[in-house]
Scaffold this motif. Sequence first.
Motif, PDB file in Angstrom:
ATOM      1  N   ASN A  92     -11.629   1.364  -2.597  1.00 55.09           N
ATOM      2  CA  ASN A  92     -11.952   1.627  -1.202  1.00 55.09           C
ATOM      3  C   ASN A  92     -13.392   2.070  -0.994  1.00 55.09           C
ATOM      4  O   ASN A  92     -14.074   2.470  -1.931  1.00 55.09           O
ATOM      5  CB  ASN A  92     -10.972   2.631  -0.600  1.00 55.09           C
ATOM      6  CG  ASN A  92     -11.131   4.034  -1.144  1.00 55.09           C
ATOM      7  OD1 ASN A  92     -12.236   4.562  -1.239  1.00 55.09           O
ATOM      8  ND2 ASN A  92     -10.030   4.678  -1.483  1.00 55.09           N
ATOM      9  N   GLN A 101      -9.734  -0.597   2.534  1.00 55.31           N
ATOM     10  CA  GLN A 101      -8.979  -0.633   1.290  1.00 55.31           C
ATOM     11  C   GLN A 101      -8.728  -2.052   0.794  1.00 55.31           C
ATOM     12  O   GLN A 101      -8.471  -2.959   1.585  1.00 55.31           O
ATOM     13  CB  GLN A 101      -7.618   0.029   1.489  1.00 55.31           C
ATOM     14  CG  GLN A 101      -7.699   1.464   1.951  1.00 55.31           C
ATOM     15  CD  GLN A 101      -6.373   1.964   2.474  1.00 55.31           C
ATOM     16  OE1 GLN A 101      -5.777   1.362   3.365  1.00 55.31           O
ATOM     17  NE2 GLN A 101      -5.897   3.078   1.921  1.00 55.31           N
ATOM     18  N   GLU A 127      -5.902   0.992  -5.755  1.00 56.08           N
ATOM     19  CA  GLU A 127      -6.611   0.878  -4.478  1.00 56.08           C
ATOM     20  C   GLU A 127      -8.103   1.016  -4.761  1.00 56.08           C
ATOM     21  O   GLU A 127      -8.531   1.920  -5.459  1.00 56.08           O
ATOM     22  CB  GLU A 127      -6.179   1.990  -3.525  1.00 56.08           C
ATOM     23  CG  GLU A 127      -6.979   2.034  -2.239  1.00 56.08           C
ATOM     24  CD  GLU A 127      -6.644   3.256  -1.382  1.00 56.08           C
ATOM     25  OE1 GLU A 127      -7.537   3.696  -0.633  1.00 56.08           O
ATOM     26  OE2 GLU A 127      -5.509   3.758  -1.467  1.00 56.08           O
ATOM     27  N   SER A 162       0.816  -1.214   0.000  1.00 57.26           N
ATOM     28  CA  SER A 162       0.000   0.000   0.000  1.00 57.26           C
ATOM     29  C   SER A 162       0.850   1.264   0.000  1.00 57.26           C
ATOM     30  O   SER A 162       0.324   2.365  -0.168  1.00 57.26           O
ATOM     31  CB  SER A 162      -0.940  -0.007   1.210  1.00 57.26           C
ATOM     32  OG  SER A 162      -0.198  -0.020   2.410  1.00 57.26           O
ATOM     33  N   ARG A 163       2.155   1.126   0.160  1.00 53.27           N
ATOM     34  CA  ARG A 163       3.020   2.295   0.222  1.00 53.27           C
ATOM     35  C   ARG A 163       3.605   2.677  -1.123  1.00 53.27           C
ATOM     36  O   ARG A 163       4.221   3.721  -1.269  1.00 53.27           O
ATOM     37  CB  ARG A 163       4.149   2.037   1.224  1.00 53.27           C
ATOM     38  CG  ARG A 163       3.603   1.845   2.628  1.00 53.27           C
ATOM     39  CD  ARG A 163       4.658   1.299   3.539  1.00 53.27           C
ATOM     40  NE  ARG A 163       4.982   2.283   4.537  1.00 53.27           N
ATOM     41  CZ  ARG A 163       6.004   2.176   5.347  1.00 53.27           C
ATOM     42  NH1 ARG A 163       6.821   1.156   5.257  1.00 53.27           N
ATOM     43  NH2 ARG A 163       6.225   3.096   6.252  1.00 53.27           N
ATOM     44  N   SER A 215      -7.820   0.339   7.952  1.00 60.50           N
ATOM     45  CA  SER A 215      -6.742   1.299   7.736  1.00 60.50           C
ATOM     46  C   SER A 215      -6.970   2.569   8.560  1.00 60.50           C
ATOM     47  O   SER A 215      -8.098   3.026   8.728  1.00 60.50           O
ATOM     48  CB  SER A 215      -6.675   1.659   6.252  1.00 60.50           C
ATOM     49  OG  SER A 215      -5.827   2.755   6.051  1.00 60.50           O
ATOM     50  N   LYS A 216      -5.890   3.146   9.039  1.00 60.61           N
ATOM     51  CA  LYS A 216      -5.974   4.406   9.788  1.00 60.61           C
ATOM     52  C   LYS A 216      -6.478   5.549   8.916  1.00 60.61           C
ATOM     53  O   LYS A 216      -6.850   6.600   9.414  1.00 60.61           O
ATOM     54  CB  LYS A 216      -4.603   4.762  10.369  1.00 60.61           C
ATOM     55  CG  LYS A 216      -4.172   3.860  11.494  1.00 60.61           C
ATOM     56  CD  LYS A 216      -2.834   4.288  12.051  1.00 60.61           C
ATOM     57  CE  LYS A 216      -2.400   3.377  13.172  1.00 60.61           C
ATOM     58  NZ  LYS A 216      -1.113   3.775  13.731  1.00 60.61           N
ATOM     59  N   SER A 217      -6.502   5.341   7.601  1.00 61.63           N
ATOM     60  CA  SER A 217      -6.955   6.380   6.672  1.00 61.63           C
ATOM     61  C   SER A 217      -8.440   6.678   6.827  1.00 61.63           C
ATOM     62  O   SER A 217      -8.915   7.729   6.386  1.00 61.63           O
ATOM     63  CB  SER A 217      -6.697   5.931   5.229  1.00 61.63           C
ATOM     64  OG  SER A 217      -7.518   4.814   4.912  1.00 61.63           O
TER      65      SER A 217
END
Length: 129
Positions: free
Chosen positions: A123, A109, A121, A71-72, A103-105
């Motif tokens: 989501n 995702q 991605e 994911s990075r 996810s912290k977002s």
Amino acid sequence: MIKYKSLHHVSLSVTDLERAKAFYGKILCLKEIERPDFDFPGAWYEIEGKQLHLIVHPSSQTIRKDKSLSSREGHFALRVENYHETRNWLRKNEIEILEKPNSKSGFAQIFCADPDGNLIELNVDQKEL
């Protein structure tokens, strides 16, 4: 100062147009749209008023050699209607995925890659799980 209206399109390099079109059209279910008659192959897709442009460029410097999902890595994100239906569709089509439902977002995702390793991605808002 630059004032933006919206994101217009994302362009990705691919090496095999037919293989890429099968992925984006049949697996991701994107609608192909008319493309100008450039002197190089490619395909355009419409996504809710925005566009994805695929450009055939076999010697691209942006195609990832390591196809593992992370994911990075650089990617683009598409908001989907249903997390579970999307995940199940990708699994049914034997697409490798990386899930991050918490996810912290704030987004639930799902990451996958096209045949050239371009990351996508998919989501939803975590509240919709």
